[in-house]
Write a protein that holds these residues in place. Structure first.
Motif, PDB file in Angstrom:
ATOM      1  N   PRO A 260       0.769  -1.275  -0.097  1.00 58.01           N
ATOM      2  CA  PRO A 260      -0.152   0.138  -0.176  1.00 58.01           C
ATOM      3  C   PRO A 260       1.143   1.230   0.074  1.00 58.01           C
ATOM      4  O   PRO A 260       2.116   1.214  -0.013  1.00 58.01           O
ATOM      5  CB  PRO A 260      -0.966  -0.205   1.233  1.00 58.01           C
ATOM      6  CG  PRO A 260       0.043  -0.882   2.685  1.00 58.01           C
ATOM      7  CD  PRO A 260       0.322  -2.014   1.193  1.00 58.01           C
ATOM      8  N   ALA A 261       0.048   2.259  -0.488  1.00 62.17           N
ATOM      9  CA  ALA A 261       0.517   3.852  -0.313  1.00 62.17           C
ATOM     10  C   ALA A 261       0.596   4.640   0.650  1.00 62.17           C
ATOM     11  O   ALA A 261       0.008   3.607   1.733  1.00 62.17           O
ATOM     12  CB  ALA A 261       0.440   4.730  -1.722  1.00 62.17           C
ATOM     13  N   LEU A 262       2.007   5.026   1.147  1.00 64.33           N
ATOM     14  CA  LEU A 262       1.228   6.138   2.713  1.00 64.33           C
ATOM     15  C   LEU A 262       1.189   7.460   2.406  1.00 64.33           C
ATOM     16  O   LEU A 262       2.317   7.621   1.639  1.00 64.33           O
ATOM     17  CB  LEU A 262       2.642   5.657   3.360  1.00 64.33           C
ATOM     18  CG  LEU A 262       2.374   6.457   4.457  1.00 64.33           C
ATOM     19  CD1 LEU A 262       1.438   5.854   5.647  1.00 64.33           C
ATOM     20  CD2 LEU A 262       3.925   6.509   5.236  1.00 64.33           C
ATOM     21  N   GLU A 263       0.590   8.551   2.781  1.00 63.97           N
ATOM     22  CA  GLU A 263       0.087   9.483   2.641  1.00 63.97           C
ATOM     23  C   GLU A 263       0.667  10.254   2.784  1.00 63.97           C
ATOM     24  O   GLU A 263       1.017  10.875   4.262  1.00 63.97           O
ATOM     25  CB  GLU A 263      -1.150   9.800   2.551  1.00 63.97           C
ATOM     26  CG  GLU A 263      -1.898  11.093   2.271  1.00 63.97           C
ATOM     27  CD  GLU A 263      -4.058  11.432   2.184  1.00 63.97           C
ATOM     28  OE1 GLU A 263      -3.827  12.310   3.055  1.00 63.97           O
ATOM     29  OE2 GLU A 263      -4.474  11.122   1.250  1.00 63.97           O
ATOM     30  N   LEU A 264       0.821  11.367   2.453  1.00 64.97           N
ATOM     31  CA  LEU A 264       2.323  12.439   2.761  1.00 64.97           C
ATOM     32  C   LEU A 264       1.297  13.174   3.547  1.00 64.97           C
ATOM     33  O   LEU A 264       0.139  14.020   3.539  1.00 64.97           O
ATOM     34  CB  LEU A 264       2.281  12.849   1.371  1.00 64.97           C
ATOM     35  CG  LEU A 264       3.957  12.757   0.744  1.00 64.97           C
ATOM     36  CD1 LEU A 264       4.773  13.923  -0.540  1.00 64.97           C
ATOM     37  CD2 LEU A 264       4.974  11.801   1.735  1.00 64.97           C
ATOM     38  N   ARG A 265       2.101  13.836   4.778  1.00 68.06           N
ATOM     39  CA  ARG A 265       1.357  14.450   5.632  1.00 68.06           C
ATOM     40  C   ARG A 265       0.855  15.784   5.458  1.00 68.06           C
ATOM     41  O   ARG A 265      -0.688  16.721   6.123  1.00 68.06           O
ATOM     42  CB  ARG A 265       2.143  14.635   7.031  1.00 68.06           C
ATOM     43  CG  ARG A 265       2.412  13.982   7.899  1.00 68.06           C
ATOM     44  CD  ARG A 265       3.655  13.715   8.937  1.00 68.06           C
ATOM     45  NE  ARG A 265       4.092  11.853   9.637  1.00 68.06           N
ATOM     46  CZ  ARG A 265       5.196  12.126   9.254  1.00 68.06           C
ATOM     47  NH1 ARG A 265       5.723  12.634   8.500  1.00 68.06           N
ATOM     48  NH2 ARG A 265       5.810  11.194  10.308  1.00 68.06           N
ATOM     49  N   GLN A 266       1.783  16.778   4.152  1.00 70.82           N
ATOM     50  CA  GLN A 266       1.183  17.347   3.575  1.00 70.82           C
ATOM     51  C   GLN A 266       1.122  18.122   2.299  1.00 70.82           C
ATOM     52  O   GLN A 266       1.884  17.233   1.504  1.00 70.82           O
ATOM     53  CB  GLN A 266       2.431  18.483   4.312  1.00 70.82           C
ATOM     54  CG  GLN A 266       2.294  19.092   5.869  1.00 70.82           C
ATOM     55  CD  GLN A 266       3.550  20.057   5.627  1.00 70.82           C
ATOM     56  OE1 GLN A 266       3.273  21.766   6.160  1.00 70.82           O
ATOM     57  NE2 GLN A 266       4.403  19.859   6.065  1.00 70.82           N
ATOM     58  N   PRO A 267       0.969  18.964   2.047  1.00 70.88           N
ATOM     59  CA  PRO A 267       0.165  18.957   0.084  1.00 70.88           C
ATOM     60  C   PRO A 267       1.348  19.474  -0.202  1.00 70.88           C
ATOM     61  O   PRO A 267       2.637  20.199   0.527  1.00 70.88           O
ATOM     62  CB  PRO A 267      -1.081  19.559   0.458  1.00 70.88           C
ATOM     63  CG  PRO A 267      -1.507  20.660   1.260  1.00 70.88           C
ATOM     64  CD  PRO A 267      -0.892  20.081   2.543  1.00 70.88           C
ATOM     65  N   TYR A 268       1.296  19.138  -1.566  1.00 73.52           N
ATOM     66  CA  TYR A 268       2.800  20.053  -2.635  1.00 73.52           C
ATOM     67  C   TYR A 268       1.675  21.766  -2.279  1.00 73.52           C
ATOM     68  O   TYR A 268       0.426  22.027  -2.747  1.00 73.52           O
ATOM     69  CB  TYR A 268       2.386  19.801  -3.351  1.00 73.52           C
ATOM     70  CG  TYR A 268       3.862  18.922  -3.975  1.00 73.52           C
ATOM     71  CD1 TYR A 268       4.538  18.762  -3.297  1.00 73.52           C
ATOM     72  CD2 TYR A 268       2.803  17.418  -4.227  1.00 73.52           C
ATOM     73  CE1 TYR A 268       5.128  17.371  -2.395  1.00 73.52           C
ATOM     74  CE2 TYR A 268       3.569  16.363  -3.892  1.00 73.52           C
ATOM     75  CZ  TYR A 268       4.844  15.842  -3.164  1.00 73.52           C
ATOM     76  OH  TYR A 268       5.630  15.218  -3.693  1.00 73.52           O
ATOM     77  N   CYS A 269       2.201  22.781  -2.561  1.00 72.82           N
ATOM     78  CA  CYS A 269       1.584  24.153  -1.857  1.00 72.82           C
ATOM     79  C   CYS A 269       2.455  25.027  -3.016  1.00 72.82           C
ATOM     80  O   CYS A 269       3.708  25.288  -3.614  1.00 72.82           O
ATOM     81  CB  CYS A 269       1.972  24.868  -0.895  1.00 72.82           C
ATOM     82  SG  CYS A 269       1.313  23.619   0.176  1.00 72.82           S
ATOM     83  N   LEU A 270       2.031  26.160  -3.726  1.00 71.50           N
ATOM     84  CA  LEU A 270       2.515  26.989  -4.728  1.00 71.50           C
ATOM     85  C   LEU A 270       2.018  28.432  -3.795  1.00 71.50           C
ATOM     86  O   LEU A 270       1.590  28.654  -3.133  1.00 71.50           O
ATOM     87  CB  LEU A 270       1.637  27.570  -5.642  1.00 71.50           C
ATOM     88  CG  LEU A 270       2.429  26.279  -6.823  1.00 71.50           C
ATOM     89  CD1 LEU A 270       1.298  26.983  -8.366  1.00 71.50           C
ATOM     90  CD2 LEU A 270       3.631  26.375  -7.148  1.00 71.50           C
ATOM     91  N   THR A 271       3.613  29.343  -3.790  1.00 68.64           N
ATOM     92  CA  THR A 271       3.122  30.614  -2.988  1.00 68.64           C
ATOM     93  C   THR A 271       4.417  31.607  -4.323  1.00 68.64           C
ATOM     94  O   THR A 271       5.319  31.578  -5.279  1.00 68.64           O
ATOM     95  CB  THR A 271       4.702  30.966  -1.948  1.00 68.64           C
ATOM     96  OG1 THR A 271       4.573  30.068  -0.949  1.00 68.64           O
ATOM     97  CG2 THR A 271       4.687  32.106  -1.281  1.00 68.64           C
ATOM     98  N   ILE A 272       2.750  32.698  -4.469  1.00 65.26           N
ATOM     99  CA  ILE A 272       3.165  34.235  -5.694  1.00 65.26           C
ATOM    100  C   ILE A 272       3.543  34.885  -4.982  1.00 65.26           C
ATOM    101  O   ILE A 272       2.061  35.252  -4.304  1.00 65.26           O
ATOM    102  CB  ILE A 272       2.221  33.706  -6.951  1.00 65.26           C
ATOM    103  CG1 ILE A 272       2.644  32.753  -6.873  1.00 65.26           C
ATOM    104  CG2 ILE A 272       2.671  34.572  -7.572  1.00 65.26           C
ATOM    105  CD1 ILE A 272       1.780  32.078  -8.317  1.00 65.26           C
TER     106      ILE A 272
END
Length: 303
Positions: A260-272
């Motif tokens: 099984p996969a293990l979900e990462l604790r945080q998402p990828y984010c974009l900062t502008i």
């Protein structure tokens, strides 16, 4: 009528504030450091506000200086664009993109041609940076991170990823989850300044498997890209983010054991930063990068 500060004085301030020193600004503007200091002092006297605290040989922006810098930087960028257009040169927008080092080395650099093809000619500066990054000093237009790091700038979550046990074909074609502990494991650590990356201990715990000390043995790498390369080389099983390993799974360089996969604790984010958000090239790159990240993370090879 309000008398405006001299353009040379404002240019000297912007260069010194962005570069972090009068000497660096002097080199950029091809004048002496003393001339930069005099120009800035004249602006301060005319405005009646200090822009720098001068401490020994160091200069630190005051609150007024911090407020002025991004607006002046954007203004000088616009002046440069107009100058190039009036000078007859073909206009090429400039874009400064900052991403984690693992993403700059291979993942994004291999895909930028797709953006240029769809958007047209653009001068892109691709930076592989660890957090924190100096947005204003380096004129960064867009920053991709794992997790939110820059709430002082507009930041958005763009996609949630997971880590997947992956290895070279033949190493674990038919192994079951509980059998992974008997294979060479590749560990990834992002160091004390990086985000917490899921460990094999975390993965075995989530899978309900007692791996014991076997979960601590094996090779280690301090970047996701290096760990992935070790797995492709056949040296063991790595926990790789979907965004990095999807292409290798699709073309057969890697396989996923029955695990099984293990979900990462945080998402990828974009900062502008706000100074960049209104630029057409930034808006176009933002949408292209979001679409590319979601397309890769949604690859059928990861299901």
């Amino acid at each position: 009528m309000v008398t405006l500060p001299s353009l040379k004085g404002l240019q000297a301030f912007e260069a010194a504030a962005r570069a972090g020193s009068f000497a660096a600004a002097a080199e950029e503007l091809s004048v002496s450091a003393a001339a930069v200091s005099q120009l800035i002092r004249a602006v301060e006297e005319q405005m009646g506000r200090k822009l720098f605290h001068r401490v020994n040989r160091r200069v630190v922006l005051t609150e007024a200086g911090v407020e002025m810098l991004p607006r002046l930087t954007m203004a000088f960028q616009e002046i440069g664009s107009v100058s190039r257009e009036l000078g007859g040169d073909a206009f090429r927008p400039r874009l400064v993109v900052s991403v984690p080092p693992s993403m700059a080395m291979g993942w994004l650099s291999q895909r930028l041609a797709g953006f240029v093809t769809s958007h047209g000619a653009v001068d892109i500066s691709l930076r592989g940076d660890d957090d924190p990054v100096p947005f204003d000093r380096e004129l960064i237009d867009i920053r991709l991170t794992y997790g939110p790091h820059y709430r002082e700038h507009p930041t958005e979550d763009i996609v949630q990823d997971a880590v997947y046990p992956v290895c070279a074909p033949g190493l674990a074609d038919t192994v079951k989850p509980e059998g992974l502990a008997s294979l060479p494991l590749i560990h990834t650590g992002w160091g004390p300044t990086g985000a917490s990356f899921p460990s094999w201990h975390n993965w075995f715990e989530a899978a309900g498997i007692e791996a014991g000390r076997a979960a601590q043995r094996g090779l280690s790498a301090n970047s996701s890209r290096a760990a992935l390369d070790l797995a492709i080389s056949g040296l063991g099983v790595a926990l790789a983010q979907g965004i990095y390993c999807a292409a290798a799974l699709e073309d057969g360089r890697l396989v996923r054991p029955l695990a099984p996969a293990l979900e990462l604790r945080q998402p990828y984010c974009l900062t502008i930063p706000e100074r960049s958000a209104r630029r057409d090239v930034v808006a176009a790159f933002r949408q292209w990068l979001i679409d590319e990240c979601r397309r890769v993370v949604g690859s059928p090879a990861l299901r």
